[in-house]
Design an enzyme around this catalytic site. Structure first.
Site, PDB file in Angstrom:
ATOM      1  CB  CYS A 122      50.352  15.028  86.383  1.00 43.07           C
ATOM      2  SG  CYS A 122      51.980  14.303  86.604  1.00 43.07           S
TER       3      CYS A 122
ATOM      4  CG  ASP B 160      42.587  17.991  91.918  1.00 40.53           C
ATOM      5  OD1 ASP B 160      42.812  17.877  90.703  1.00 40.53           O
ATOM      6  OD2 ASP B 160      43.471  17.934  92.786  1.00 40.53           O
TER       7      ASP B 160
END
Length: 349
Positions: free
Chosen positions: A146, A205
């Site tokens: 993740c 990200d």
């Protein structure tokens, strides 16, 4: 000309397997000798670092060689003796599978915390004091799945204690329509003359590397960063890269950057997103992230936000779920090769 340096000139050197020869013990360059030398090599390297006495290595004089013929038969040899047969292939297959089992299913279970404070792995913490030892005892195993994110509870509690500016100044001629908590932020920009508005989507990200292929990792990191922008219904326009490369020789760092950014650029080019800059730094491991800006056709009202979801809406999954779980399992040697290969193929396309 200067003579080439010898082993004596270089100080303590350790070697084993095909790159080493033991004086007085000539042996063929076979993998079995490398395997048997491994334990002694490990013991002596640790002994040198600790200033302890080295152990002597006596290589075995012969070994059992098993050579598969590709037709279900196998030749076995040891010294001057040799034979063949189908049963030898079954023996070889059993030995090979047992050997590989030791490196996967046969590995001991990794603990979620270190409770055995007497283990050699905690010797440094013991030397540092009770406080460091206590932290080590209660520290859970870090997961790279993740995106290796900080836990949601930790993050929300920390940010609740920070006075975060929620809106830009009037001079900026911008308004945050969708802020913290969604896939991306949506900012409404006003034209300089005050006439007309444009909705901009911004997201960021970052990934720690979880594989040893920089090109493939570059593709996956870029696709992951773009996905948040696309999930909002926006068209990616520009991207800024944040790259961390491991400490290494400049030539090695250069090659890593070439492979990493080539993979990322191939993805950005496919969607028409320009790479307009970025920042690099050195670190312990490879990492790559992108800040992506996009245009939202239809304005802020067209944003596909999480808050706008309601019962009866269709949720479209473009890729399988569970990649984070797979790579967390891979860290514990619990995932099979085909599973990881299929996950990487899905993540890179």
């Amino acid at each position: 000309r200067t003579a080439a340096p010898t082993a004596d000139d270089m100080g303590t050197i350790f070697a084993g397997g095909d790159i080493a020869s033991v004086e007085g013990h000539n042996r063929p360059k076979a993998g079995v000798f490398a395997v048997m030398a491994g334990m002694v090599l490990w013991i002596n390297i640790r002994a040198t670092l600790r200033g302890e006495k080295l152990v002597t290595y006596w290589p075995q004089s012969s070994f059992l060689g098993l050579l598969g013929l590709g037709d279900g038969n196998c030749i076995a040899s040891r010294g001057v003796l040799a034979t063949e047969g189908k049963w030898l292939w079954e023996l070889k297959d059993w030995i090979d599978r047992r050997w590989m089992w030791n490196y996967f299913e046969g590995l001991p279970e990794m603990p979620t915390a270190l409770h055995d404070v007497s283990s050699s792995g905690s010797s440094v913490a013991q030397a540092a004091g009770k406080g460091a030892l206590s932290l080590l005892q209660h520290a859970v195993m870090r997961c790279g799945g993740c995106g290796a994110k900080v836990g949601a509870t930790t993050l929300s509690q920390a940010m609740a204690r920070v006075d975060v500016p929620a809106q830009p100044s009037e001079a900026a001629k911008a308004r945050v329509a969708v802020g913290v908590g969604d896939d991306a932020a949506v900012v409404e920009l006003t034209a300089e003359n005050g006439k007309g508005q444009l909705a901009s989507v911004q997201t960021i990200d970052f990934f720690r590397s979880f594989l040893d292929d920089p090109y493939l990792f570059g593709r996956i990191a870029a696709i992951h960063a773009l996905s948040d922008c696309e999930a909002m219904g926006a068209i990616p326009q520009t991207a800024l890269a944040l790259v961390q490369v491991p400490y290494a020789l400049e030539e090695k760092q250069e090659e890593d950057l070439v492979q990493l950014m080539s993979g990322a650029s191939s993805v950005l080019r496919e969607v028409g997103c320009a790479l307009v800059g970025g920042h690099t730094c050195e670190a312990k491991e490879l990492g790559l992230g992108f800040s992506v800006t996009g245009r939202l056709p239809g304005g802020t009202e067209a944003a596909l936000t999480k808050a706008a979801m309601k019962p009866g809406d269709a949720l479209i999954l473009t890729k399988p779920l569970g990649t984070g779980t797979l790579f967390a399992a891979d860290m514990r040697a619990k995932a099979r090769g085909p599973w990881i290969s299929a996950a990487l193929q899905s993540m890179a396309t």
